[in-house]
Design a protein around this motif. Sequence first.
Motif, PDB file in Angstrom:
ATOM      1  N   PRO A 234      39.071  50.767  54.719  1.00 53.85           N
ATOM      2  CA  PRO A 234      39.459  49.363  54.809  1.00 53.85           C
ATOM      3  C   PRO A 234      38.699  48.479  53.827  1.00 53.85           C
ATOM      4  N   TYR A 235      37.707  49.006  53.138  1.00 56.23           N
ATOM      5  CA  TYR A 235      36.894  48.231  52.202  1.00 56.23           C
ATOM      6  C   TYR A 235      36.961  48.890  50.836  1.00 56.23           C
ATOM      7  N   ASN A 236      37.761  48.318  49.947  1.00 59.22           N
ATOM      8  CA  ASN A 236      37.934  48.886  48.622  1.00 59.22           C
ATOM      9  C   ASN A 236      36.620  48.854  47.854  1.00 59.22           C
ATOM     10  N   GLY A 237      36.355  49.921  47.124  1.00 59.04           N
ATOM     11  CA  GLY A 237      35.212  49.938  46.225  1.00 59.04           C
ATOM     12  C   GLY A 237      33.906  50.398  46.827  1.00 59.04           C
ATOM     13  N   LEU A 238      33.860  50.687  48.132  1.00 57.10           N
ATOM     14  CA  LEU A 238      32.623  51.195  48.703  1.00 57.10           C
ATOM     15  C   LEU A 238      32.269  52.565  48.140  1.00 57.10           C
ATOM     16  N   ALA A 239      33.267  53.370  47.883  1.00 56.19           N
ATOM     17  CA  ALA A 239      33.055  54.717  47.353  1.00 56.19           C
ATOM     18  C   ALA A 239      34.178  55.057  46.383  1.00 56.19           C
ATOM     19  N   GLU A 240      33.832  55.780  45.336  1.00 55.81           N
ATOM     20  CA  GLU A 240      34.806  56.236  44.358  1.00 55.81           C
ATOM     21  C   GLU A 240      34.596  57.725  44.107  1.00 55.81           C
ATOM     22  N   ALA A 241      35.684  58.430  43.829  1.00 54.65           N
ATOM     23  CA  ALA A 241      35.634  59.860  43.553  1.00 54.65           C
ATOM     24  C   ALA A 241      36.089  60.124  42.124  1.00 54.65           C
ATOM     25  N   GLU A 242      35.375  61.013  41.439  1.00 56.69           N
ATOM     26  CA  GLU A 242      35.738  61.427  40.077  1.00 56.69           C
ATOM     27  C   GLU A 242      35.647  62.949  39.998  1.00 56.69           C
TER      28      GLU A 242
ATOM     29  N   GLY B 111      32.185  60.002  55.701  1.00 59.46           N
ATOM     30  CA  GLY B 111      31.640  58.788  56.285  1.00 59.46           C
ATOM     31  C   GLY B 111      30.682  58.129  55.319  1.00 59.46           C
ATOM     32  N   VAL B 112      30.663  56.807  55.302  1.00 56.29           N
ATOM     33  CA  VAL B 112      29.701  56.051  54.503  1.00 56.29           C
ATOM     34  C   VAL B 112      29.034  55.030  55.418  1.00 56.29           C
ATOM     35  N   CYS B 113      27.743  54.770  55.144  1.00 56.57           N
ATOM     36  CA  CYS B 113      26.963  53.890  56.010  1.00 56.57           C
ATOM     37  C   CYS B 113      26.056  52.984  55.199  1.00 56.57           C
ATOM     38  N   GLU B 114      25.908  51.750  55.678  1.00 51.15           N
ATOM     39  CA  GLU B 114      24.821  50.866  55.295  1.00 51.15           C
ATOM     40  C   GLU B 114      24.312  50.301  56.618  1.00 51.15           C
ATOM     41  N   GLU B 115      24.597  49.031  56.913  1.00 47.75           N
ATOM     42  CA  GLU B 115      24.296  48.518  58.247  1.00 47.75           C
ATOM     43  C   GLU B 115      25.372  48.926  59.231  1.00 47.75           C
TER      44      GLU B 115
ATOM     45  N   GLY C 226      33.400  69.898  39.606  1.00 47.43           N
ATOM     46  CA  GLY C 226      32.539  69.078  40.442  1.00 47.43           C
ATOM     47  C   GLY C 226      33.263  67.835  40.897  1.00 47.43           C
ATOM     48  N   LEU C 227      32.945  67.380  42.099  1.00 52.08           N
ATOM     49  CA  LEU C 227      33.494  66.130  42.615  1.00 52.08           C
ATOM     50  C   LEU C 227      32.336  65.144  42.746  1.00 52.08           C
ATOM     51  N   ARG C 228      32.352  64.133  41.861  1.00 45.53           N
ATOM     52  CA  ARG C 228      31.293  63.119  41.898  1.00 45.53           C
ATOM     53  C   ARG C 228      31.714  61.965  42.802  1.00 45.53           C
ATOM     54  N   ILE C 229      30.862  61.643  43.787  1.00 46.37           N
ATOM     55  CA  ILE C 229      31.071  60.518  44.680  1.00 46.37           C
ATOM     56  C   ILE C 229      30.062  59.433  44.307  1.00 46.37           C
ATOM     57  N   THR C 230      30.557  58.254  43.988  1.00 42.35           N
ATOM     58  CA  THR C 230      29.696  57.123  43.654  1.00 42.35           C
ATOM     59  C   THR C 230      29.861  56.049  44.716  1.00 42.35           C
ATOM     60  N   LEU C 231      28.741  55.649  45.323  1.00 44.48           N
ATOM     61  CA  LEU C 231      28.744  54.650  46.382  1.00 44.48           C
ATOM     62  C   LEU C 231      28.193  53.329  45.861  1.00 44.48           C
TER      63      LEU C 231
ATOM     64  N   TRP D  44      24.388  52.152  49.958  1.00 44.50           N
ATOM     65  CA  TRP D  44      25.232  52.913  50.880  1.00 44.50           C
ATOM     66  C   TRP D  44      24.902  54.388  50.800  1.00 44.50           C
ATOM     67  N   LYS D  45      25.158  55.088  51.893  1.00 44.37           N
ATOM     68  CA  LYS D  45      24.859  56.516  51.989  1.00 44.37           C
ATOM     69  C   LYS D  45      26.060  57.253  52.538  1.00 44.37           C
ATOM     70  N   THR D  46      26.109  58.552  52.242  1.00 44.43           N
ATOM     71  CA  THR D  46      27.122  59.422  52.832  1.00 44.43           C
ATOM     72  C   THR D  46      26.433  60.660  53.368  1.00 44.43           C
ATOM     73  N   TYR D  47      27.201  61.580  53.947  1.00 45.57           N
ATOM     74  CA  TYR D  47      26.615  62.609  54.784  1.00 45.57           C
ATOM     75  C   TYR D  47      26.717  64.016  54.192  1.00 45.57           C
TER      76      TYR D  47
END
Length: 266
Positions: A22-30, A129-133, A45-50, A54-57
């Motif tokens: 629901p929040y565009n731009g929090l994470a991108e895949a390349e 999943g991605v997390c901040e607060e 390789g799959l690069r995830i940029t947050l 922000w963190k992922t699991y």
Amino acid sequence: MRKNMLTLLMMTALPGFALADPYNGLAEAELLPGWRNANGDHIAGLRITLQPGWKTYWRAPGDTGIPPQFSFDGSHNITAVAPHFPIPDVFHLNGMRAIGYADSIVFPLTVFSNDPDAPMQISGQINMGVCEEICMPVTLDFDALLPAGGARDPAITAALINRPLSRDEAHINEVVCTVTPISDGLRLTASLDVPPIGPSEVVVIEAGDPHVWVSEADVTRIGPALSATVDMVHSSGQAFALDRSAVRITLLGQDRAIDIQGCAAG
């Protein structure tokens, strides 16, 4: 807490689980196209940029996390894909321990084909999943051509190097798992001899079955003797048989990690 964990386990275990971001731009895949090995396997390789902060699991994310789930539907000239997970970090989010990656991560992919001399088209999604607060699930699409040949990519190479030591590399001999029944599942205690790998060690135990929730390990150490105890509960709430050969034990330390597959009966 255990009821909430079982609900999350059942949700993330569904093969088609995917929720829109629901929040565009929090994470991108390349998709990094990588290179073809002499044996015909392709390394991509799959690069995830947050977004910053922000963190992922990781694949075993902790009590509140959503492990990354890969789908390769839509791929062509590909028979299977094996993702690799670099060594994660340990965080504390909302007062609970989480295991994962901050800001960015490259997941190496070993890609298999029946016709390795031809181009491979890799298409699919990663649900994560991605997390901040706050924490939320996201779905990212990827699509790329993996040409025959290619060139080694330093980002993929670095991610492949950043892996745990194997049991043999860490010179660990016998690993014993003692299992006892509890009211809603099993209690497993893993015992092994291994020198400390940092001032604060974290032990993660996986059952080898995505339908089995595993608690955070209670770890004790006396010299080289390490013991880790977890509770295991099936999402059905019913009794289940545990395959000790499928049990996976990961030690995470300050400067390295150790990955152990299987254990003997205690």
